[in-house]
Design an enzyme around this catalytic site. Structure first.
Site, PDB file in Angstrom:
ATOM      1  N   SER A  77      49.416  27.299  79.747  1.00 24.77           N
ATOM      2  CA  SER A  77      48.670  26.779  78.602  1.00 24.77           C
ATOM      3  C   SER A  77      47.391  26.110  79.064  1.00 24.77           C
ATOM      4  CB  SER A  77      49.568  25.754  77.906  1.00 24.77           C
ATOM      5  OG  SER A  77      48.813  24.943  77.052  1.00 24.77           O
ATOM      6  N   ASN A  97      52.954  20.510  64.186  1.00 30.48           N
ATOM      7  CA  ASN A  97      51.959  19.632  64.814  1.00 30.48           C
ATOM      8  C   ASN A  97      50.617  20.323  64.873  1.00 30.48           C
ATOM      9  OD1 ASN A  97      53.186  17.184  65.654  1.00 30.48           O
ATOM     10  ND2 ASN A  97      54.468  18.432  67.020  1.00 30.48           N
ATOM     11  N   ASN A  98      50.664  21.652  64.913  1.00 32.83           N
ATOM     12  CA  ASN A  98      49.433  22.424  65.121  1.00 32.83           C
ATOM     13  C   ASN A  98      48.703  22.652  63.810  1.00 32.83           C
ATOM     14  OD1 ASN A  98      51.398  23.989  67.482  1.00 32.83           O
ATOM     15  ND2 ASN A  98      49.525  22.942  68.050  1.00 32.83           N
ATOM     16  N   TYR A 140      47.128  30.169  77.831  1.00 35.79           N
ATOM     17  CA  TYR A 140      46.741  30.418  76.441  1.00 35.79           C
ATOM     18  C   TYR A 140      45.925  29.251  75.913  1.00 35.79           C
ATOM     19  CZ  TYR A 140      51.224  33.010  76.796  1.00 35.79           C
ATOM     20  OH  TYR A 140      52.287  33.784  77.187  1.00 35.79           O
ATOM     21  N   PHE A 141      44.930  29.560  75.091  1.00 40.21           N
ATOM     22  CA  PHE A 141      44.225  28.506  74.367  1.00 40.21           C
ATOM     23  C   PHE A 141      45.015  28.242  73.071  1.00 40.21           C
ATOM     24  CE2 PHE A 141      40.744  26.868  76.886  1.00 40.21           C
ATOM     25  CZ  PHE A 141      41.045  27.549  78.049  1.00 40.21           C
ATOM     26  N   SER A 147      67.219  29.136  70.570  1.00 36.86           N
ATOM     27  CA  SER A 147      67.138  27.704  70.247  1.00 36.86           C
ATOM     28  C   SER A 147      65.976  27.417  69.315  1.00 36.86           C
ATOM     29  CB  SER A 147      67.008  26.869  71.526  1.00 36.86           C
ATOM     30  OG  SER A 147      65.836  27.243  72.228  1.00 36.86           O
ATOM     31  N   ASN A 148      64.950  28.270  69.322  1.00 29.66           N
ATOM     32  CA  ASN A 148      63.822  28.051  68.409  1.00 29.66           C
ATOM     33  C   ASN A 148      63.429  29.353  67.709  1.00 29.66           C
ATOM     34  OD1 ASN A 148      61.953  26.239  67.232  1.00 29.66           O
ATOM     35  ND2 ASN A 148      60.321  27.030  68.549  1.00 29.66           N
ATOM     36  N   TYR A 163      55.098  17.745  78.513  1.00 30.88           N
ATOM     37  CA  TYR A 163      55.036  19.207  78.335  1.00 30.88           C
ATOM     38  C   TYR A 163      54.019  19.806  79.300  1.00 30.88           C
ATOM     39  CZ  TYR A 163      53.543  23.686  76.372  1.00 30.88           C
ATOM     40  OH  TYR A 163      53.183  25.000  76.224  1.00 30.88           O
ATOM     41  N   LYS A 196      54.385  22.510  82.668  1.00 34.32           N
ATOM     42  CA  LYS A 196      53.641  23.754  82.897  1.00 34.32           C
ATOM     43  C   LYS A 196      52.934  23.700  84.258  1.00 34.32           C
ATOM     44  CE  LYS A 196      54.591  26.109  79.205  1.00 34.32           C
ATOM     45  NZ  LYS A 196      55.394  27.338  79.283  1.00 34.32           N
TER      46      LYS A 196
HETATM   47  P1  NAD Z   1      58.632  29.806  70.592  1.00 36.05           P
HETATM   48  O1  NAD Z   1      59.410  28.541  70.570  1.00 36.05           O
HETATM   49  O2  NAD Z   1      58.368  30.490  69.297  1.00 36.05           O
HETATM   50  O3  NAD Z   1      59.313  30.853  71.590  1.00 36.05           O
HETATM   51  C1  NAD Z   1      60.027  30.454  72.727  1.00 36.05           C
HETATM   52  C2  NAD Z   1      61.333  31.225  72.747  1.00 36.05           C
HETATM   53  O4  NAD Z   1      62.077  30.828  73.904  1.00 36.05           O
HETATM   54  C3  NAD Z   1      62.210  30.939  71.529  1.00 36.05           C
HETATM   55  O5  NAD Z   1      62.675  32.154  70.989  1.00 36.05           O
HETATM   56  C4  NAD Z   1      63.364  30.113  72.092  1.00 36.05           C
HETATM   57  O6  NAD Z   1      64.573  30.338  71.380  1.00 36.05           O
HETATM   58  C5  NAD Z   1      63.417  30.599  73.531  1.00 36.05           C
HETATM   59  N1  NAD Z   1      63.955  29.621  74.484  1.00 36.05           N
HETATM   60  C6  NAD Z   1      63.622  28.316  74.635  1.00 36.05           C
HETATM   61  N2  NAD Z   1      64.308  27.758  75.650  1.00 36.05           N
HETATM   62  C7  NAD Z   1      65.087  28.749  76.171  1.00 36.05           C
HETATM   63  C8  NAD Z   1      66.021  28.812  77.210  1.00 36.05           C
HETATM   64  N3  NAD Z   1      66.316  27.727  77.945  1.00 36.05           N
HETATM   65  N4  NAD Z   1      66.640  29.985  77.475  1.00 36.05           N
HETATM   66  C9  NAD Z   1      66.367  31.098  76.731  1.00 36.05           C
HETATM   67  N5  NAD Z   1      65.503  31.088  75.705  1.00 36.05           N
HETATM   68  C10 NAD Z   1      64.862  29.942  75.430  1.00 36.05           C
HETATM   69  O7  NAD Z   1      57.261  29.485  71.347  1.00 36.05           O
HETATM   70  P2  NAD Z   1      55.969  30.387  71.518  1.00 36.05           P
HETATM   71  O8  NAD Z   1      54.876  29.770  70.732  1.00 36.05           O
HETATM   72  O9  NAD Z   1      56.294  31.808  71.325  1.00 36.05           O
HETATM   73  O10 NAD Z   1      55.648  30.089  73.045  1.00 36.05           O
HETATM   74  C11 NAD Z   1      56.061  30.960  74.097  1.00 36.05           C
HETATM   75  C12 NAD Z   1      55.608  30.370  75.421  1.00 36.05           C
HETATM   76  O11 NAD Z   1      54.184  30.184  75.383  1.00 36.05           O
HETATM   77  C13 NAD Z   1      56.201  28.993  75.747  1.00 36.05           C
HETATM   78  O12 NAD Z   1      56.491  28.956  77.123  1.00 36.05           O
HETATM   79  C14 NAD Z   1      55.083  28.038  75.400  1.00 36.05           C
HETATM   80  O13 NAD Z   1      55.151  26.852  76.165  1.00 36.05           O
HETATM   81  C15 NAD Z   1      53.851  28.857  75.765  1.00 36.05           C
HETATM   82  N6  NAD Z   1      52.643  28.439  75.037  1.00 36.05           N
HETATM   83  C16 NAD Z   1      52.645  28.436  73.662  1.00 36.05           C
HETATM   84  C17 NAD Z   1      51.516  27.999  72.972  1.00 36.05           C
HETATM   85  C18 NAD Z   1      51.500  27.944  71.465  1.00 36.05           C
HETATM   86  O14 NAD Z   1      50.617  27.261  70.892  1.00 36.05           O
HETATM   87  N7  NAD Z   1      52.380  28.629  70.751  1.00 36.05           N
HETATM   88  C19 NAD Z   1      50.369  27.609  73.680  1.00 36.05           C
HETATM   89  C20 NAD Z   1      50.397  27.667  75.076  1.00 36.05           C
HETATM   90  C21 NAD Z   1      51.538  28.073  75.754  1.00 36.05           C
HETATM   91  N1  UDP Z   2      44.561  18.627  63.812  1.00 36.59           N
HETATM   92  C1  UDP Z   2      44.393  17.871  62.657  1.00 36.59           C
HETATM   93  N2  UDP Z   2      45.473  17.725  61.829  1.00 36.59           N
HETATM   94  C2  UDP Z   2      46.684  18.285  62.070  1.00 36.59           C
HETATM   95  C3  UDP Z   2      46.829  19.064  63.249  1.00 36.59           C
HETATM   96  C4  UDP Z   2      45.749  19.203  64.106  1.00 36.59           C
HETATM   97  O1  UDP Z   2      43.318  17.337  62.393  1.00 36.59           O
HETATM   98  O2  UDP Z   2      47.623  18.113  61.296  1.00 36.59           O
HETATM   99  C5  UDP Z   2      43.404  18.823  64.712  1.00 36.59           C
HETATM  100  C6  UDP Z   2      43.597  18.232  66.110  1.00 36.59           C
HETATM  101  O3  UDP Z   2      43.188  16.882  66.133  1.00 36.59           O
HETATM  102  C7  UDP Z   2      42.706  19.157  66.969  1.00 36.59           C
HETATM  103  C8  UDP Z   2      42.800  20.513  66.237  1.00 36.59           C
HETATM  104  O4  UDP Z   2      43.231  20.207  64.904  1.00 36.59           O
HETATM  105  O5  UDP Z   2      41.364  18.725  66.910  1.00 36.59           O
HETATM  106  C9  UDP Z   2      43.792  21.475  66.877  1.00 36.59           C
HETATM  107  O6  UDP Z   2      45.047  20.817  67.007  1.00 36.59           O
HETATM  108  P1  UDP Z   2      46.351  21.589  67.534  1.00 36.59           P
HETATM  109  O7  UDP Z   2      47.464  20.579  67.597  1.00 36.59           O
HETATM  110  O8  UDP Z   2      46.558  22.800  66.694  1.00 36.59           O
HETATM  111  O9  UDP Z   2      45.943  22.095  68.987  1.00 36.59           O
HETATM  112  P2  UDP Z   2      45.708  21.259  70.341  1.00 36.59           P
HETATM  113  O10 UDP Z   2      45.102  19.937  69.972  1.00 36.59           O
HETATM  114  O11 UDP Z   2      47.051  21.123  70.973  1.00 36.59           O
HETATM  115  O12 UDP Z   2      44.766  22.099  71.133  1.00 36.59           O
END
Ligand code: NAD
Ligand code: UDP
Length: 347
Positions: free
Chosen positions: A125, A198-199, A177-178, A35-36, A149, A153
């Protein structure tokens, strides 16, 4: 060496973790509904490692399909990445988040019970810490959530802790994860946001490649050194290696929470300057009011992960930016075709 069942293994963190698992000699079985993500990321992991990955397209909320896949895989442990992760989308469509992240985790626990599997690593997270009350944040910091979200978690974490109380012979590692950023040094796999990122780092990378005009900096009046928000960015390869350690470390039956971060925070402006240096591109930017729900600063205490997993993040901010830029530069349209990029770029 063992066989690991990886849900969501085709995604950003999943592909990097599969790569590190394969390189450590483990066998990997991926279950993902795409899906992603797409198959391309895993195909590239297979190419880099010259190993094959068994893949089943399926949804973690589909109990029958998941149980069949677990049984067929004959894996010894599970890493559960599958889930949705966009904070904004979780506000507009909370039920999708509860379904994928909470029902998905519940369905996985039941399927594991059905086939007799007891070892699980779960993706959580730093968002579960809510507004930081003290820094650095250690695992005993109070938990709260500021958006749906984050609540999914938290609910999933609570469910895992309750499950462990009922089944104390399980081994559950909750990894918090940070801020994962960067990409594998090959430049072949990386984060591929479907919509506007968004990040911070993926957004900066899209400005650098010319997909977006400028970075909007959300707030320069925080009580931080330069007024912009501070976060603990961690290289995705370090994060992936943390998972390999969590799977491979022989630990007694337990349910533990571990932070995966570097322990050091960087401001938005520090990240921007580092990315400019790494890419050789100027990143136009403008200051805007704070983003609702954002905190001034957030960084991890990593002592627990260091002592339990014998792991610490090795890669610095420069490595994160250089590797993230290499991926963006070599794959301007992510896993999409460069023709798509060319047409987007032209308009
Ligand atoms: P991502 O979206 O790249 O990977 C998630 C994967 O899960 C995708 O391949 C998607 O297709 C699959 N998926 C989603 N819903 C599903 C379902 N119902 N059944 C089967 N597959 C499904 O995201 P990511 O960044 O790799 O994150 C992985 C995990 O880490 C997630 O649980 C996310 O919440 C957690 N996480 C991510 C971050 C971040 O910043 N990337 C930070 C903290 C926690
Ligand atoms: N941020 C920003 N512009 C953007 C995206 C993020 O200034 O387009 C800033 C946000 O306010 C935060 C930092 O960058 O201070 C990290 O944001 P991110 O969304 O990557 O992580 P999170 O806030 O979820 O930890």
């Amino acid at each position: 060496m063992s066989s690991i069942f990886v849900t969501g293994g085709a995604g950003y963190i999943g592909t990097h973790t599969c790569l590190e698992l394969l390189q450590a000699g483990h066998k990997v079985f991926v279950y993902d509904n795409l899906s992603n993500s797409s198959r391309l990321g895993l195909e590239r992991v297979e190419r880099i490692t010259n190993t094959s990955i068994e893949f089943i397209e399926g949804d973690v909320t589909d109990a029958n399909a998941l149980t069949r896949a677990l049984q067929h895989s004959q894996c010894e442990s599970v890493i559960h990445f599958a889930g949705l992760k966009a904070v904004g989308e979780s506000v507009t469509n909370p039920l999708a988040y509860y379904h994928n992240n909470v029902v998905g985790t519940l369905t996985l626990l039941r399927a594991m019970l059905a086939v007799g599997l007891k070892k699980l690593v779960f993706s959580s997270s730093a968002t579960v810490y809510g507004e930081p009350q003290l820094l650095p944040i250690d695992e005993a910091h109070p938990l709260s959530a500021t958006n749906p979200y984050g609540r999914t978690k938290l609910v999933a974490e609570d469910m895992l802790r309750d499950h462990f109380r009922a089944y104390p012979d399980w081994n559950i590692t909750i990894l918090r994860y940070f801020n994962p950023v960067g990409a594998h040094e090959s430049g072949l796999i990386g984060e591929d946001p479907k919509d506007t990122p968004n990040n911070l780092m993926p957004y900066i990378a899209q400005v650098a490649i010319g997909l977006r005009d400028r970075l909007n900096i959300w707030g320069n009046d925080y009580p931080t050194a330069d007024g912009t928000g501070v976060r603990d960015y961690i290289h995705v390869v370090d994060l992936a290696i943390g998972h390999v350690k969590a799977i491979a470390t022989p630990t007694p039956s337990q349910c533990i929470e571990l932070n995966l971060g570097t322990g050091r925070g960087y401001s938005v402006l520090e990240v921007l300057r580092a990315f400019e240096l790494a890419s050789g591109k100027a990143i136009p930017h403008e200051f805007f009011p704070r983003r609702p729900g954002d905190v001034a600063a957030c960084y991890a205490s990593t002592k627990q992960a260091e002592s339990i997993l014998q792991w610490r993040a090795e890669r610095n901010l420069e490595d994160m930016c250089v590797d993230h830029w290499r991926w963006q530069h070599l794959n301007p349209a992510g896993y999409g075709s460069n023709n798509d990029f060319a047409s987007k770029h032209a308009t």
